[in-house]
Design a protein around this motif. Structure first.
Motif, mmCIF file in Angstrom:
data_model
loop_
_atom_site.group_PDB
_atom_site.id
_atom_site.type_symbol
_atom_site.label_atom_id
_atom_site.label_comp_id
_atom_site.label_asym_id
_atom_site.label_seq_id
_atom_site.Cartn_x
_atom_site.Cartn_y
_atom_site.Cartn_z
ATOM 1 N N ASP A 123 39.515 22.274 46.519
ATOM 2 C CA ASP A 123 38.363 21.911 45.497
ATOM 3 C C ASP A 123 38.104 23.280 44.911
ATOM 4 N N ARG A 124 38.239 24.276 45.177
ATOM 5 C CA ARG A 124 38.083 25.599 44.857
ATOM 6 C C ARG A 124 39.148 26.776 45.151
ATOM 7 N N VAL A 125 39.428 27.314 44.247
ATOM 8 C CA VAL A 125 40.225 28.427 44.450
ATOM 9 C C VAL A 125 39.454 30.008 44.360
ATOM 10 N N LEU A 126 39.626 30.831 45.343
ATOM 11 C CA LEU A 126 38.991 32.177 45.242
ATOM 12 C C LEU A 126 40.109 33.236 45.399
ATOM 13 N N GLU A 127 40.107 34.077 44.512
ATOM 14 C CA GLU A 127 41.080 35.352 44.734
ATOM 15 C C GLU A 127 40.200 36.426 45.496
ATOM 16 N N VAL A 128 40.949 36.993 46.369
ATOM 17 C CA VAL A 128 40.491 38.107 47.078
ATOM 18 C C VAL A 128 41.431 39.240 46.794
ATOM 19 N N HIS A 129 41.074 40.442 46.083
ATOM 20 C CA HIS A 129 41.615 41.484 45.702
ATOM 21 C C HIS A 129 41.325 42.711 46.709
ATOM 22 N N LEU A 130 42.090 43.423 47.463
ATOM 23 C CA LEU A 130 41.867 44.326 48.392
ATOM 24 C C LEU A 130 42.136 45.727 47.380
ATOM 25 N N THR A 131 41.105 46.672 47.533
ATOM 26 C CA THR A 131 41.068 47.630 46.754
ATOM 27 C C THR A 131 40.896 48.989 47.454
ATOM 28 N N GLY A 132 41.439 50.115 47.293
ATOM 29 C CA GLY A 132 40.977 51.583 48.121
ATOM 30 C C GLY A 132 41.334 52.528 47.367
ATOM 31 N N ASN A 133 40.271 53.545 47.396
ATOM 32 C CA ASN A 133 40.417 54.701 46.773
ATOM 33 C C ASN A 133 40.479 55.720 48.165
ATOM 34 N N MET A 134 41.711 56.216 48.455
ATOM 35 C CA MET A 134 41.961 56.858 49.466
ATOM 36 C C MET A 134 41.027 58.313 49.434
ATOM 37 N N GLU A 135 41.181 58.997 48.447
ATOM 38 C CA GLU A 135 40.667 60.341 48.417
ATOM 39 C C GLU A 135 39.023 59.986 48.800
ATOM 40 N N LYS A 136 38.366 59.261 48.354
ATOM 41 C CA LYS A 136 37.009 58.859 48.702
ATOM 42 C C LYS A 136 36.629 58.143 49.740
ATOM 43 N N PHE A 137 37.688 57.721 50.353
ATOM 44 C CA PHE A 137 37.599 56.673 51.346
ATOM 45 C C PHE A 137 36.711 55.630 51.091
ATOM 46 N N ILE A 138 36.959 54.696 49.972
ATOM 47 C CA ILE A 138 36.106 53.591 49.648
ATOM 48 C C ILE A 138 37.161 52.369 49.538
ATOM 49 N N TRP A 139 36.531 51.340 50.126
ATOM 50 C CA TRP A 139 37.493 50.156 50.349
ATOM 51 C C TRP A 139 36.724 48.997 49.838
ATOM 52 N N ARG A 140 37.287 48.131 49.172
ATOM 53 C CA ARG A 140 36.555 46.990 48.674
ATOM 54 C C ARG A 140 37.382 45.807 48.640
ATOM 55 N N MET A 141 36.426 44.629 48.704
ATOM 56 C CA MET A 141 36.901 43.129 48.662
ATOM 57 C C MET A 141 36.660 42.564 47.214
ATOM 58 N N TRP A 142 37.334 42.612 46.381
ATOM 59 C CA TRP A 142 37.072 42.162 44.853
ATOM 60 C C TRP A 142 37.315 40.603 45.037
ATOM 61 N N VAL A 143 36.397 39.872 44.565
ATOM 62 C CA VAL A 143 36.243 38.407 44.748
ATOM 63 C C VAL A 143 36.291 37.686 42.995
ATOM 64 N N TYR A 144 37.444 37.048 42.893
ATOM 65 C CA TYR A 144 37.430 36.339 41.451
ATOM 66 C C TYR A 144 37.317 35.085 41.680
ATOM 67 N N ASP A 145 36.294 34.211 41.273
ATOM 68 C CA ASP A 145 36.084 32.867 41.290
ATOM 69 C C ASP A 145 36.681 32.018 40.352
ATOM 70 N N GLY A 146 37.367 32.549 39.247
ATOM 71 C CA GLY A 146 37.995 31.781 38.229
ATOM 72 C C GLY A 146 37.120 32.332 37.079
ATOM 73 N N LYS A 147 36.062 32.674 37.128
ATOM 74 C CA LYS A 147 34.983 33.095 36.039
ATOM 75 C C LYS A 147 34.792 34.454 36.096
ATOM 76 N N SER A 148 33.969 34.954 37.075
ATOM 77 C CA SER A 148 33.812 36.323 37.188
ATOM 78 C C SER A 148 34.237 37.161 38.478
ATOM 79 N N TRP A 149 33.905 38.340 38.581
ATOM 80 C CA TRP A 149 34.485 39.334 39.542
ATOM 81 C C TRP A 149 33.097 39.809 40.269
ATOM 82 N N SER A 150 33.225 40.052 41.436
ATOM 83 C CA SER A 150 32.255 40.783 42.438
ATOM 84 C C SER A 150 32.830 41.464 43.416
#
Ligand SMILES: [Cu+2]
Length: 561
Positions: free
Chosen positions: A440-467
């Motif tokens: 019924d719905r597709v969500l993309e979860v993009h895992l990203t990292g900035n190693m130097e700053k040790f910042i990790w994220r789960m970016w989600v794209y719901d087909g329209k916008s990112w968060s």
């Protein structure tokens, strides 16, 4: 005749008590919690204390559910009710999360999200109907307490007969322990993300590399990594340089031992309760028949080695035939250390240690390595938004063409000359008809990292916008079938855990897709899962590497309705 339960108790009772003299005395070793049955309820009291425990020649400060590390084994029964009263006798707020358990949202133990944390001196009664069977664990979801020993095994006996038989069983809890305070580890990672990595490449390595691929190519390869501010030896963030790896609370020297009689079938329930460590588990000389993944039955698969991501569990059956000691070895994925125990016909025996393997290095080819084209691409229904991506400085790199790697064994195991379990081999024994439906719905979860700053994220794209903001909840409607497509843009593997609902791994088995609560996503990989959003509430959805979660690799899936 001794019952299986008594055998279990005997096998698990191996106390290594330490005395501090001045503060609470914690103990290491796996104990079984006392239970009281009242009608259809199984009642436990779990008193959590802080205390000092000696590990080898060092002292550590631990959170001690039940007074021990790991916490005591809680055993439930499918079809009954769990009543667990948690008492906080520490001076900090705590919580207990029941990993992989289907339960009402208010019992899930994620502080502030599902219920307030339990204050010092306070208590909380956890009640839920037990609707599943298998191997699970519990752990704190407050701050970094999990690194300090706040975890323990949770086993649920099935209501129905199991599809396999065995004579004895042992629970094997794997974990990582550091004498540093977890907050110190966090601060060191923030200051220098490779602080704990000793396997830096040397000029000698470069020359060896140059011999194989030519000097310019080798140099270009190194430059590529340097430009990405990474190193091909980034395998694990926190390593054996500070960690002691524990098996049921015991150090490799203490050699936790499980007893068998030759010819018996033994069930081992492996639980990776570590904060940051992927374990590669082998029992040289024995093949392991995998019968359950993340608690639930799968079609049996015979393998010689299993990579167990943080928070994953595998049940295996082994059949030692000889009157000798077999080593259970759980090497950290980067080979910086290991947890170790022994399967033996008598106490006091020691199995041989297999030779140390060389630390893995990510090569320029590792993403294509061992990639075969099947007639049916199991990831064909996992569409991925083609950039541009909004990651900015939160991502060191972007993987333009993520690869389906379900049939790959993972970094460092490519050349293993024995059978290594892959996700492609996991096939559920239980048919789920809803898995043949379109999502019924597709969500993309993009895992990203900035190693130097040790910042990790789960970016989600719901087909329209990112968060990416963890306070921005991902909303789905109750009853929807949600397809989640994961893409790992980082150089590390991430074990992503969803609370409250199973993720059905789309690995080509359709309605027999295995149900998992934790999915490992390899570097450069795309994987997809289906989730039937049938549990209303706010469900944590995060990387189970503790320091990744703590620095932003966490979201909330809100099931509305
Ligand atoms: Cu992670």
């Amino acid at each position: 005749m001794i019952s299986r339960r008594e055998l279990l108790l005997m096998g698990l009772l191996s106390p290594f008590v330490s005395y501090t003299g001045w503060s609470y005395q914690g103990a290491r070793g796996l104990y079984v919690a006392d239970v009281v049955q009242k009608g259809d309820k199984l009642v436990y009291q779990l008193v959590v204390r802080k205390g000092k425990v000696r590990v080898g020649d060092q002292w550590g400060e631990f959170f001690l559910p039940g007074g021990t590390v790991p916490g005591p084994l809680l055993r439930l029964k499918e079809g009954m009710w769990a009543h667990i009263v948690i008492y906080n006798e520490t001076d900090e707020p705590i919580s207990v999360h029941w990993h992989g358990i289907i339960l009402p949202n208010s019992m899930d133990g994620v502080p502030y999200l599902t219920a307030p944390p339990i204050p010092p001196g306070g208590s909380f009664k956890v009640e839920f109907p037990v609707q599943q069977y298998g191997t699970y664990f519990y752990h704190s979801h407050v701050g970094l307490q999990e690194q300090a020993g706040f975890y323990g095994p949770l086993i649920i006996d099935p209501a129905e007969r199991e599809p396999f038989s065995y004579k004895r069983e042992y629970v094997v809890v794997l974990s990582d322990w550091t004498p540093l305070s977890p907050h110190k580890v966090m601060a060191l990672l923030k200051k220098q993300s490779n602080y704990f990595q000793n396997n830096r490449l040397t000029l000698m390595d470069l020359l060896k590399d140059a011999q194989q691929r030519g000097l310019w190519e080798a140099l270009a390869f190194r430059l590529m990594w340097a430009r990405m501010r990474m190193s091909p030896t980034d395998i694990l963030d926190v390593t054996g340089s500070t960690y002691t790896y524990l098996m049921n609370g015991h150090t490799p020297q203490e050699n936790w031992t499980a007893i068998f009689k030759p010819g018996e079938r033994i069930r081992l329930r492996f639980i990776n309760a570590s904060a940051m460590t992927y374990f590669d588990v082998r029992i040289p000389g024995l093949s392991m028949k995998v019968v359950a993944a993340d608690g639930l039955y799968v079609e049996p698969v015979e393998v010689d080695e299993i990579r167990i991501g943080v928070a994953e569990r595998y049940d295996v059956i082994v059949e030692p035939k000889e009157e000798k000691a077999y080593t259970i070895i759980a090497e950290a994925m980067d080979r910086s250390g290991y947890a170790r125990g022994t399967l033996a016909p008598r106490p006091g025996m020691t199995g041989p240690l297999p030779p140390t393997r060389t630390p893995p290095v990510r090569t320029s080819h590792s993403h294509e390595h061992h990639h075969h084209h099947h007639h049916m691409d199991p990831c064909q229904d996992c569409p991925v938004h083609k950039g541009p991506y909004p990651f900015g400085p939160t991502a060191d790199m972007v993987v333009q063409n993520p690869v389906c790697m379900l049939d790959q064994v993972g970094v460092g195991l490519e050349d293993a000359e024995h059978r290594v379990l892959t996700y492609q081999q996991l096939r559920s024994l239980q048919r789920k008809d809803f898995l043949t439906k379109d999502p019924d719905r597709v969500l993309e979860v993009h895992l990203t990292g900035n190693m130097e700053k040790f910042i990790w994220r789960m970016w989600v794209y719901d087909g329209k916008s990112w968060s990416w903001d963890p306070t921005h909840f991902i909303k789905v409607r109750r009853g929807e079938l949600v397809r989640i497509v994961f893409v790992n843009h980082t150089m590390m593997d991430h074990p992503v855990h969803l609370h409250g609902m199973f993720m059905y791994l789309r690995n080509g088995y359709d309605e027999y897709a295995p149900a998992k609560d934790t999915i490992n996503i390899k570097s450069g990989e795309k994987v997809c899962v289906d989730v039937l959003a049938d549990a209303p509430g706010y469900w944590a959805f995060h990387c189970h590497l503790l320091y990744h979660m703590h620095t932003g690799m966490m979201r909330v899936l809100e099931v509305v309705g």
